[in-house]
Scaffold this active site. Sequence first.
Site, PDB file in Angstrom:
ATOM      1  N   TYR A   1      89.476   3.100 -44.276  1.00  0.00           N
ATOM      2  CA  TYR A   1      89.660   1.670 -44.598  1.00  0.00           C
ATOM      3  C   TYR A   1      89.306   1.529 -46.082  1.00  0.00           C
ATOM      4  O   TYR A   1      89.281   2.517 -46.817  1.00  0.00           O
ATOM      5  CB  TYR A   1      88.733   0.882 -43.647  1.00  0.00           C
ATOM      6  CG  TYR A   1      88.806  -0.623 -43.725  1.00  0.00           C
ATOM      7  CD1 TYR A   1      90.021  -1.299 -43.689  1.00  0.00           C
ATOM      8  CD2 TYR A   1      87.630  -1.376 -43.804  1.00  0.00           C
ATOM      9  CE1 TYR A   1      90.061  -2.687 -43.750  1.00  0.00           C
ATOM     10  CE2 TYR A   1      87.657  -2.763 -43.849  1.00  0.00           C
ATOM     11  CZ  TYR A   1      88.876  -3.410 -43.834  1.00  0.00           C
ATOM     12  OH  TYR A   1      88.907  -4.778 -43.892  1.00  0.00           O
TER      13      TYR A   1
ATOM     14  N   ASN B   1      87.338  -6.135 -53.677  1.00  0.00           N
ATOM     15  CA  ASN B   1      87.592  -4.722 -53.402  1.00  0.00           C
ATOM     16  C   ASN B   1      88.620  -4.230 -54.415  1.00  0.00           C
ATOM     17  O   ASN B   1      89.340  -5.041 -54.993  1.00  0.00           O
ATOM     18  CB  ASN B   1      88.171  -4.564 -51.987  1.00  0.00           C
ATOM     19  CG  ASN B   1      87.192  -4.993 -50.918  1.00  0.00           C
ATOM     20  OD1 ASN B   1      85.995  -4.768 -51.047  1.00  0.00           O
ATOM     21  ND2 ASN B   1      87.694  -5.625 -49.875  1.00  0.00           N
TER      22      ASN B   1
ATOM     23  N   ARG C   1      83.937  20.118 -34.220  1.00  0.00           N
ATOM     24  CA  ARG C   1      84.802  20.998 -35.017  1.00  0.00           C
ATOM     25  C   ARG C   1      85.521  20.192 -36.111  1.00  0.00           C
ATOM     26  O   ARG C   1      85.584  20.596 -37.272  1.00  0.00           O
ATOM     27  CB  ARG C   1      85.825  21.671 -34.104  1.00  0.00           C
ATOM     28  CG  ARG C   1      86.749  22.601 -34.855  1.00  0.00           C
ATOM     29  CD  ARG C   1      87.871  23.113 -33.967  1.00  0.00           C
ATOM     30  NE  ARG C   1      87.389  23.953 -32.900  1.00  0.00           N
ATOM     31  CZ  ARG C   1      87.784  23.851 -31.611  1.00  0.00           C
ATOM     32  NH1 ARG C   1      88.653  22.940 -31.252  1.00  0.00           N
ATOM     33  NH2 ARG C   1      87.311  24.668 -30.706  1.00  0.00           N
TER      34      ARG C   1
ATOM     35  N   LYS D   1      94.475  -1.793 -40.524  1.00  0.00           N
ATOM     36  CA  LYS D   1      93.883  -2.945 -39.816  1.00  0.00           C
ATOM     37  C   LYS D   1      94.140  -2.826 -38.310  1.00  0.00           C
ATOM     38  O   LYS D   1      93.276  -3.166 -37.508  1.00  0.00           O
ATOM     39  CB  LYS D   1      94.450  -4.257 -40.358  1.00  0.00           C
ATOM     40  CG  LYS D   1      94.064  -4.550 -41.812  1.00  0.00           C
ATOM     41  CD  LYS D   1      92.740  -5.286 -41.945  1.00  0.00           C
ATOM     42  CE  LYS D   1      92.387  -5.526 -43.416  1.00  0.00           C
ATOM     43  NZ  LYS D   1      91.166  -6.287 -43.638  1.00  0.00           N
TER      44      LYS D   1
ATOM     45  N   ASP E   1      92.856 -12.534 -44.609  1.00  0.00           N
ATOM     46  CA  ASP E   1      92.233 -12.723 -45.921  1.00  0.00           C
ATOM     47  C   ASP E   1      91.690 -14.136 -46.074  1.00  0.00           C
ATOM     48  O   ASP E   1      90.673 -14.354 -46.731  1.00  0.00           O
ATOM     49  CB  ASP E   1      93.253 -12.415 -47.027  1.00  0.00           C
ATOM     50  CG  ASP E   1      93.734 -10.993 -46.894  1.00  0.00           C
ATOM     51  OD1 ASP E   1      92.964 -10.086 -47.170  1.00  0.00           O
ATOM     52  OD2 ASP E   1      94.884 -10.799 -46.437  1.00  0.00           O
TER      53      ASP E   1
ATOM     54  N   ALA F   1      91.513 -15.360 -50.517  1.00  0.00           N
ATOM     55  CA  ALA F   1      90.181 -15.147 -49.944  1.00  0.00           C
ATOM     56  C   ALA F   1      89.228 -16.269 -50.369  1.00  0.00           C
ATOM     57  O   ALA F   1      88.530 -16.865 -49.540  1.00  0.00           O
ATOM     58  CB  ALA F   1      89.647 -13.787 -50.369  1.00  0.00           C
TER      59      ALA F   1
HETATM   60  N1  LIG Z   1      85.458  -8.642 -48.569  1.00  0.00           N
HETATM   61  C1  LIG Z   1      86.519  -9.002 -47.902  1.00  0.00           C
HETATM   62  O1  LIG Z   1      86.544  -9.051 -46.681  1.00  0.00           O
HETATM   63  C2  LIG Z   1      87.738  -9.369 -48.652  1.00  0.00           C
HETATM   64  C3  LIG Z   1      87.837  -9.139 -49.985  1.00  0.00           C
HETATM   65  N2  LIG Z   1      88.956  -9.505 -50.642  1.00  0.00           N
HETATM   66  C4  LIG Z   1      89.017  -9.187 -52.039  1.00  0.00           C
HETATM   67  O2  LIG Z   1      89.007 -10.381 -52.810  1.00  0.00           O
HETATM   68  C5  LIG Z   1      89.785 -10.189 -53.966  1.00  0.00           C
HETATM   69  C6  LIG Z   1      90.810 -11.301 -54.056  1.00  0.00           C
HETATM   70  O3  LIG Z   1      91.718 -11.190 -52.968  1.00  0.00           O
HETATM   71  P1  LIG Z   1      92.771 -12.339 -52.677  1.00  0.00           P
HETATM   72  O4  LIG Z   1      92.099 -13.651 -52.616  1.00  0.00           O
HETATM   73  O5  LIG Z   1      93.562 -11.872 -51.520  1.00  0.00           O
HETATM   74  O6  LIG Z   1      93.635 -12.267 -54.016  1.00  0.00           O
HETATM   75  P2  LIG Z   1      94.417 -13.451 -54.725  1.00  0.00           P
HETATM   76  O7  LIG Z   1      95.345 -12.824 -55.679  1.00  0.00           O
HETATM   77  O8  LIG Z   1      94.940 -14.386 -53.720  1.00  0.00           O
HETATM   78  O9  LIG Z   1      93.265 -14.210 -55.563  1.00  0.00           O
HETATM   79  C7  LIG Z   1      92.658 -13.739 -56.715  1.00  0.00           C
HETATM   80  C8  LIG Z   1      92.112 -14.943 -57.466  1.00  0.00           C
HETATM   81  O10 LIG Z   1      91.279 -14.478 -58.526  1.00  0.00           O
HETATM   82  C9  LIG Z   1      91.558 -15.299 -59.657  1.00  0.00           C
HETATM   83  N3  LIG Z   1      91.192 -14.639 -60.895  1.00  0.00           N
HETATM   84  C10 LIG Z   1      91.839 -13.648 -61.547  1.00  0.00           C
HETATM   85  N4  LIG Z   1      91.221 -13.397 -62.702  1.00  0.00           N
HETATM   86  C11 LIG Z   1      90.168 -14.241 -62.791  1.00  0.00           C
HETATM   87  C12 LIG Z   1      89.169 -14.474 -63.750  1.00  0.00           C
HETATM   88  N5  LIG Z   1      89.130 -13.770 -64.870  1.00  0.00           N
HETATM   89  N6  LIG Z   1      88.266 -15.427 -63.517  1.00  0.00           N
HETATM   90  C13 LIG Z   1      88.292 -16.129 -62.372  1.00  0.00           C
HETATM   91  N7  LIG Z   1      89.218 -15.964 -61.428  1.00  0.00           N
HETATM   92  C14 LIG Z   1      90.141 -15.028 -61.634  1.00  0.00           C
HETATM   93  C15 LIG Z   1      93.052 -15.553 -59.570  1.00  0.00           C
HETATM   94  O11 LIG Z   1      93.410 -16.653 -60.373  1.00  0.00           O
HETATM   95  C16 LIG Z   1      93.198 -15.812 -58.076  1.00  0.00           C
HETATM   96  O12 LIG Z   1      92.950 -17.157 -57.803  1.00  0.00           O
HETATM   97  C17 LIG Z   1      90.397  -8.800 -53.846  1.00  0.00           C
HETATM   98  O13 LIG Z   1      89.628  -7.904 -54.588  1.00  0.00           O
HETATM   99  C18 LIG Z   1      90.305  -8.483 -52.385  1.00  0.00           C
HETATM  100  O14 LIG Z   1      90.196  -7.093 -52.141  1.00  0.00           O
HETATM  101  C19 LIG Z   1      89.988 -10.146 -50.031  1.00  0.00           C
HETATM  102  C20 LIG Z   1      89.953 -10.379 -48.688  1.00  0.00           C
HETATM  103  C21 LIG Z   1      88.828  -9.967 -47.896  1.00  0.00           C
HETATM  104  C1  LIG Z   2      89.236  -6.559 -46.851  1.00  0.00           C
HETATM  105  C2  LIG Z   2      90.532  -7.147 -47.126  1.00  0.00           C
HETATM  106  O1  LIG Z   2      91.191  -7.668 -46.242  1.00  0.00           O
HETATM  107  C3  LIG Z   2      91.013  -7.145 -48.492  1.00  0.00           C
HETATM  108  O2  LIG Z   2      90.315  -6.682 -49.392  1.00  0.00           O
HETATM  109  O3  LIG Z   2      92.156  -7.616 -48.694  1.00  0.00           O
HETATM  110 MG   LIG Z   3      93.164  -8.124 -46.869  1.00  0.00          MG
END
Ligand SMILES: NC(=O)C1=CN([C@@H]2O[C@H](COP(=O)(O)OP(=O)(O)OC[C@H]3O[C@@H](n4cnc5c(N)ncnc54)[C@H](O)[C@@H]3O)[C@@H](O)[C@H]2O)C=CC1
Ligand SMILES: CC(=O)C(=O)O
Ligand SMILES: [Mg+2]
Length: 629
Positions: free
Chosen positions: A151, A463, A106, A223, A318, A354
Amino acid sequence: MSVCIARKWKPSGFVRYQSIISDSVTSHVHSHTIKTPVGEQAKLRAPRYTRLSVDGPIECSLHGFQLLNSPLFNKGSAFTVEEREAFGLTGLLPPVVNTLDEQVERAYDQLHFLKTPLAKNDFCTSMRQQNKVLFYELVRRHIRELLPIVYTPTEGDAIAAYSNRFRKPEGCFLDITDPDSVDERLAAFGEAKDIDYIVVSDGEGILGIGDQGVGGVRITIAKAALMTLCAGVHPGRVMSVVLDVGTDNERLLNDDLYMGNRFKRVRGEEYDKFVDKFIQTVKKRFPSAVLHFEDFGVTTARPILERYRKELPCFNDDIQGTGAVVMASMTAALKVSQRNLLDSQIIIYGAGSAGLGVADQIVNHMVIHGSTPEDARARIHCMDKRGLILDSMHKTSTPAQQKYADPADEWEGVNTKSLVEVVRKIKPTVLVGCSTQASAFNEEVIKEMYKHNPRPIIFPLSNPTRLHECTPEDALKWTDYNAMVATGSPFPPVHGYVISENNNCFTFPGIGLGAVLSRATTISDSMISAAVDQLADGSPAKKNAKAGLLAPLEVIDETSAKVATAVILRALEEGVARVEDEESPDGGKVTVPRDFEECLAWVKSQMWKPVYRPMIKVEHVDSIHTHQC
Ligand SMILES: NC(=O)C1=CN([C@@H]2O[C@H](COP(=O)(O)OP(=O)(O)OC[C@H]3O[C@@H](n4cnc5c(N)ncnc54)[C@H](O)[C@@H]3O)[C@@H](O)[C@H]2O)C=CC1
Ligand SMILES: CC(=O)C(=O)O
Ligand SMILES: [Mg+2]
């Protein structure tokens, strides 16, 4: 299973059953004991070790509307005739008694009337707040369709619209303007025995959409829900916490409806003190809980993890969860392409939480496989918004970035801001995107990579979906279908190639469950590596290169149980598991099986399952959860 109801209750005919770790774990959520007919004693008593969940009847003191409004106990139209009589529900429900199957059917039909992903997300949220069994069973049965709803990516949109779409509060709100109230606020969720797992965020780096202030509470709820969905942690024993320290998001600051603290993010000493207050309070109030850090900002995520990982069992999803899933799919891809990990050249595009978590995990793994840390680090090249990280940038890079800095003198005359130039020089075998820069992996970049590598490994992880560095379709097309691709959000198959979701939801539930069940004092690098090896071992690509690098979502509970098993066995080997040290109330000790399959069975026996259990009416239960629901 016989149904026991209040009218037939004979105290002398029931036995008490207690777990050895916490006297609440056996009782599901709400009391010290489960009373069960003597004939069932043996069944409930074995096995005699820590259990997060057991089979059998549930005691409940709620009545009438109170019970219908309690999501942990509510069965809606599935309450039996006897239960309706015992709990005062007869006039509150239509006469037909439904099965869980009928309810799921349902609910699924109703979901189909809803046109947008956000409307479906609202529906699912509301169901989770009404009836946990039905919610988890609905999502479990339709996981491929509904995980993106509950999610990422839809949850990201729901978080961005938190204050405008707000209906019902969930989670615990801690306020930096009132640090003295931290314990009181946490106390509303129970005492030591009540909580196994806590997800916390300060809302600064949400799912690729940045600072969402108090709305970040929803990522902790999502989460935590995945801990139940994917790893069977009891839904009444997880907790979601947001640290409201303000926001730098101007849209929120200017929105009259914004529900969080309306000032710029507090940083520095005051922020650190507030985080410390939270951690020290958690340690006292919930001493056996595992702490999961989620979506902190790039400047705080790593220092907080490093400061506290020796103090309590905690991890940053992350950094470590993402690092682990990427390392596992890379391991699987290397097997397919018959390449050696130690010969890899890796570009990490986006050196934030990440990206650097991925880099660290790769180094750990290379070292375990015989590399020196220096050689391993030299194979990883990190870029951020300033371009390639060079040793000449030491004043503006974080220490975590500096570990991967390339020597500036080797890059003279090259435009290190250009990804294609960096690819041309490095000739990477692996390209990982964590940059939030949509389309950064363009045709020129991918084709340049493919020139040097017949089977390039390409992981656009950012993402939400719109921010992916490239689509799997493009990556495959530009490499004559030779690339091995896994993405951060879900994508459909491309010409028969399954695209695995390289998301940390494949690792954090298993790591978290393993830490909870082993009662680990810490979550070590080696425990995370055990998770990586286990996940890689389950890769379908070992048999069929088109079948995806990670096990399918449909078996994510099985995958998480195996990851948890590997984590537990490693924790025992390393001497950081407390589970065998603790005594049961009757003086017995737990012995965790060292054989993988037996340990796996032990893990599975403790995972909560979304099924309705018979309910017993009692006058009083001694637990906060009765009130919380
Ligand atoms: N697939 C997964 O399981 C996960 C995916 N992510 C995704 O990864 C991405 C980053 O997340 P975080 O590391 O937590 O963010 P964060 O803010 O810690 O890192 C982002 C990085 O990208 C860099 N950046 C920004 N513009 C840029 C450019 N033009 N050229 C090169 N580098 C550039 C920044 O300087 C920074 O070092 C997000 O989209 C997040 O959703 C994060 C965690 C898990
Ligand atoms: C998947 C995850 O933890 C993120 O995009 O921040
Ligand atoms: Mg995350």
